[in-house]
Design a protein around this motif. Structure first.
Motif, PDB file in Angstrom:
ATOM      1  N   ALA A 110     -11.430  -0.199 -22.451  1.00  0.00           N
ATOM      2  CA  ALA A 110     -10.866  -0.731 -21.208  1.00  0.00           C
ATOM      3  C   ALA A 110     -10.748   0.427 -20.213  1.00  0.00           C
ATOM      4  N   MET A 111     -10.822   0.112 -18.909  1.00  0.00           N
ATOM      5  CA  MET A 111     -10.877   1.145 -17.864  1.00  0.00           C
ATOM      6  C   MET A 111      -9.637   1.068 -16.969  1.00  0.00           C
ATOM      7  N   VAL A 112      -8.916   2.198 -16.886  1.00  0.00           N
ATOM      8  CA  VAL A 112      -7.697   2.225 -16.075  1.00  0.00           C
ATOM      9  C   VAL A 112      -7.700   3.458 -15.177  1.00  0.00           C
ATOM     10  N   THR A 113      -7.380   3.262 -13.899  1.00  0.00           N
ATOM     11  CA  THR A 113      -7.256   4.406 -12.985  1.00  0.00           C
ATOM     12  C   THR A 113      -5.849   4.451 -12.405  1.00  0.00           C
ATOM     13  N   CYS A 114      -5.250   5.640 -12.422  1.00  0.00           N
ATOM     14  CA  CYS A 114      -3.933   5.871 -11.816  1.00  0.00           C
ATOM     15  C   CYS A 114      -4.053   7.020 -10.825  1.00  0.00           C
ATOM     16  N   PRO A 115      -4.443   6.727  -9.584  1.00  0.00           N
ATOM     17  CA  PRO A 115      -4.560   7.815  -8.617  1.00  0.00           C
ATOM     18  C   PRO A 115      -3.180   8.402  -8.291  1.00  0.00           C
ATOM     19  N   THR A 116      -3.073   9.729  -8.321  1.00  0.00           N
ATOM     20  CA  THR A 116      -1.802  10.382  -7.972  1.00  0.00           C
ATOM     21  C   THR A 116      -1.836  10.907  -6.547  1.00  0.00           C
ATOM     22  N   ILE A 117      -3.011  10.865  -5.928  1.00  0.00           N
ATOM     23  CA  ILE A 117      -3.157  11.139  -4.506  1.00  0.00           C
ATOM     24  C   ILE A 117      -4.011  10.008  -3.937  1.00  0.00           C
ATOM     25  N   ALA A 118      -3.769   9.698  -2.651  1.00  0.00           N
ATOM     26  CA  ALA A 118      -4.563   8.621  -2.036  1.00  0.00           C
ATOM     27  C   ALA A 118      -5.633   9.251  -1.157  1.00  0.00           C
ATOM     28  N   SER A 119      -6.451  10.140  -1.759  1.00  0.00           N
ATOM     29  CA  SER A 119      -7.379  10.945  -0.963  1.00  0.00           C
ATOM     30  C   SER A 119      -8.740  10.306  -0.779  1.00  0.00           C
ATOM     31  N   ASN A 120      -9.023   9.234  -1.514  1.00  0.00           N
ATOM     32  CA  ASN A 120     -10.275   8.505  -1.297  1.00  0.00           C
ATOM     33  C   ASN A 120     -10.150   7.114  -1.909  1.00  0.00           C
ATOM     34  N   ASP A 121     -11.232   6.332  -1.743  1.00  0.00           N
ATOM     35  CA  ASP A 121     -11.139   4.923  -2.147  1.00  0.00           C
ATOM     36  C   ASP A 121     -11.854   4.634  -3.450  1.00  0.00           C
ATOM     37  N   SER A 122     -12.081   5.666  -4.267  1.00  0.00           N
ATOM     38  CA  SER A 122     -12.818   5.426  -5.509  1.00  0.00           C
ATOM     39  C   SER A 122     -12.022   4.701  -6.609  1.00  0.00           C
ATOM     40  N   PRO A 123     -10.662   4.769  -6.619  1.00  0.00           N
ATOM     41  CA  PRO A 123      -9.949   4.233  -7.791  1.00  0.00           C
ATOM     42  C   PRO A 123     -10.222   2.765  -8.117  1.00  0.00           C
ATOM     43  N   VAL A 162      -0.062  16.526   1.820  1.00  0.00           N
ATOM     44  CA  VAL A 162      -0.316  15.747   3.039  1.00  0.00           C
ATOM     45  C   VAL A 162      -1.811  15.725   3.346  1.00  0.00           C
ATOM     46  N   ARG A 163      -2.456  16.858   3.116  1.00  0.00           N
ATOM     47  CA  ARG A 163      -3.883  16.956   3.451  1.00  0.00           C
ATOM     48  C   ARG A 163      -4.702  15.921   2.682  1.00  0.00           C
ATOM     49  N   ALA A 164      -4.371  15.710   1.406  1.00  0.00           N
ATOM     50  CA  ALA A 164      -5.103  14.731   0.599  1.00  0.00           C
ATOM     51  C   ALA A 164      -4.889  13.320   1.144  1.00  0.00           C
ATOM     52  N   PHE A 165      -3.658  13.038   1.528  1.00  0.00           N
ATOM     53  CA  PHE A 165      -3.315  11.723   2.091  1.00  0.00           C
ATOM     54  C   PHE A 165      -4.108  11.472   3.377  1.00  0.00           C
ATOM     55  N   VAL A 166      -4.183  12.509   4.210  1.00  0.00           N
ATOM     56  CA  VAL A 166      -4.925  12.404   5.471  1.00  0.00           C
ATOM     57  C   VAL A 166      -6.426  12.249   5.196  1.00  0.00           C
ATOM     58  N   ALA A 217       2.746   7.097   8.831  1.00  0.00           N
ATOM     59  CA  ALA A 217       2.642   7.371   7.391  1.00  0.00           C
ATOM     60  C   ALA A 217       2.469   8.863   7.140  1.00  0.00           C
ATOM     61  N   ARG A 218       1.682   9.505   7.968  1.00  0.00           N
ATOM     62  CA  ARG A 218       1.479  10.945   7.810  1.00  0.00           C
ATOM     63  C   ARG A 218       2.801  11.693   7.944  1.00  0.00           C
ATOM     64  N   ARG A 219       3.582  11.327   8.968  1.00  0.00           N
ATOM     65  CA  ARG A 219       4.873  11.978   9.199  1.00  0.00           C
ATOM     66  C   ARG A 219       5.813  11.743   8.009  1.00  0.00           C
ATOM     67  N   ASP A 220       5.802  10.552   7.470  1.00  0.00           N
ATOM     68  CA  ASP A 220       6.684  10.220   6.351  1.00  0.00           C
ATOM     69  C   ASP A 220       6.294  10.970   5.071  1.00  0.00           C
ATOM     70  N   VAL A 221       4.991  11.099   4.855  1.00  0.00           N
ATOM     71  CA  VAL A 221       4.529  11.811   3.656  1.00  0.00           C
ATOM     72  C   VAL A 221       4.889  13.298   3.750  1.00  0.00           C
ATOM     73  N   LEU A 271     -13.816  21.581   1.882  1.00  0.00           N
ATOM     74  CA  LEU A 271     -13.483  20.317   2.538  1.00  0.00           C
ATOM     75  C   LEU A 271     -13.390  19.171   1.535  1.00  0.00           C
ATOM     76  N   MET A 272     -12.487  18.241   1.790  1.00  0.00           N
ATOM     77  CA  MET A 272     -12.344  17.069   0.933  1.00  0.00           C
ATOM     78  C   MET A 272     -13.325  15.984   1.388  1.00  0.00           C
ATOM     79  N   HIS A 273     -13.652  15.068   0.457  1.00  0.00           N
ATOM     80  CA  HIS A 273     -14.610  13.998   0.754  1.00  0.00           C
ATOM     81  C   HIS A 273     -14.275  13.277   2.066  1.00  0.00           C
ATOM     82  N   GLY A 274     -13.016  12.861   2.206  1.00  0.00           N
ATOM     83  CA  GLY A 274     -12.612  12.094   3.383  1.00  0.00           C
ATOM     84  C   GLY A 274     -12.694  12.892   4.682  1.00  0.00           C
ATOM     85  N   GLU A 275     -12.565  14.201   4.582  1.00  0.00           N
ATOM     86  CA  GLU A 275     -12.665  15.043   5.785  1.00  0.00           C
ATOM     87  C   GLU A 275     -14.113  15.091   6.277  1.00  0.00           C
ATOM     88  N   LYS A 276     -15.038  15.199   5.326  1.00  0.00           N
ATOM     89  CA  LYS A 276     -16.459  15.215   5.705  1.00  0.00           C
ATOM     90  C   LYS A 276     -16.884  13.839   6.224  1.00  0.00           C
TER      91      LYS A 276
END
Ligand code: ZN
Length: 369
Positions: A110-123, A162-166, A217-221, A271-276
């Motif tokens: 079985a396949m389970v993903t638990c992202p601990t950062i919201a840095s991309n949409d792969s999960p 914060v950078r990963a969230f952004v 959201a950025r300010r709150d994170v 650079l992170m995926h989302g930044e590129k």
């Protein structure tokens, strides 16, 4: 053309839900293989161990070696076999999750993903992105199924960088613009069909959510607080973007983002995926003759406000020449490129012009910001 939508079987998001991991894993298996890196392990280990213990599950542990590579896939797969695991759980960032997904497929777990950062949409997706040992992008691999469970603890995400969230917002910002392009060009999505109305509505909602709540959201994170804006943007970054890209479609923004991974100057910058991809979004907007000028400026301004790179300089490419980017542009215009998912032909010269136009637009909007 037939329409196809794919999605995870269950999506759970909220503050503290990692403490419920055991309960959610119980219907999926008895011996979860948990893949995490040392940093994530330190943050979540006691919560995860307690939760699994409470549910009577026996954990098989694997520590991530650092890259989503073929070698890592084989190594972690062997650990799963050795430990007789029946469910593969990736806890961490995109690369950890991508390896866990591959191991689940290879070993029929079985396949389970638990992202601990919201840095991309792969999960949420049924795909993994592979890199070589030098951290260069190789390709996407698509799996026959999406995760059985995606579990996102928003407090853990809000406590993260914060950078990963952004960066996650950069990745999610591309979802609508690319899905719309692919839809107009009748390109097949990753799921193997045309987008459903549902996928297009989800992609649009992703875009609108970011534009409305992204800055809050950025300010709150930054304060590590979990607010409705944070919850909405986590959902946009992970669920809406994930469903939207996979069952909508990809186009130039991701092609540019992926190819920038192979440019040494960009690698140096780390650079992170989302930044590129965020710079790829602006490039795509500069390529598209139907793009409204005001909307284009709004998107660039949003990227600047939340802190995404909008110029060559921020990609460590200040003063770059057309010749230096020629190879990248040729790949964009080449066979099988995502840049053909537009309702107009795209040449290497078009891509080069759009890249330089994007940089100029970014620099100009930055002077107003
Ligand atoms: Zn992406």
């Amino acid at each position: 053309m037939k329409k196809v939508l794919i999605a995870p079987r269950k999506y759970v998001q909220g503050r503290g839900v990692l403490g419920e991991l055991g309960q959610y894993l119980k219907p999926l298996g008895r011996k979860p293989l948990v893949l995490w890196d040392p940093v994530v392990k330190q943050i979540v280990e006691s919560t995860v161990r307690q939760s699994l213990h409470g549910a009577g599950l026996e954990m098989v542990e694997a520590e991530f070696a650092g890259e989503a590579s073929a070698a890592e896939r084989t190594r972690v797969g062997a650990l799963a076999v050795q430990g007789q695991a029946d469910v593969a759980v990736g806890i961490g960032g995109g690369k950890v999750l991508d390896v866990a997904k591959a191991v689940a497929v290879d070993q029929q777990l079985a396949m389970v993903t638990c992202p601990t950062i919201a840095s991309n949409d792969s999960p949420t997706s049924a795909a993994s992105v592979w890199y070589d040992e030098n951290h260069s992008f190789i390709n996407f691999e698509c799996w026959p199924a999406n995760p059985d469970l995606v579990l996102v603890d928003t407090q853990v995400v809000a406590n993260g960088p914060v950078r990963a969230f952004v960066a996650g917002m950069g990745d999610a910002l591309s979802t609508w613009v690319e899905a719309e392009a692919a839809f107009k060009s009748r390109a097949a999505n990753i799921a193997g069909g045309a987008p459903t109305m549902a996928a297009m509505a989800i992609a649009r909602l992703c875009f609108e959510t970011l534009m409305e709540y992204g800055l809050d959201a950025r300010r709150d994170v930054e304060l590590h607080v979990v607010t409705p804006a944070v919850e909405k943007v986590v959902e946009a970054n992970v669920l809406l973007s994930g469903l939207g890209f996979e069952s909508g479609g990809l186009a130039t923004a991701h092609m540019i983002g992926n190819l920038l991974s192979n440019v040494p100057e960009c690698q140096e910058q780390g650079l992170m995926h989302g930044e590129k991809v965020a710079f790829g979004v602006i490039t795509q907007l500069c390529l598209d003759d139907e793009m409204d000028a005001d909307e284009k400026a709004d998107i660039v301004d949003f990227e600047i406000e939340i802190g995404l790179p909008v110029t060559f300089e921020e990609l460590n490419l200040k003063g770059v020449t057309r010749e230096r980017l020629q190879e990248l542009a040729e790949a964009c215009a080449g066979p099988g490129s995502l840049c053909h998912n537009h309702p107009f032909p795209v040449t290497a010269a078009d891509i080069l012009d759009a890249l330089f136009a994007a940089d100029a637009l970014g620099r100009q909007r930055r002077t107003f910001a």
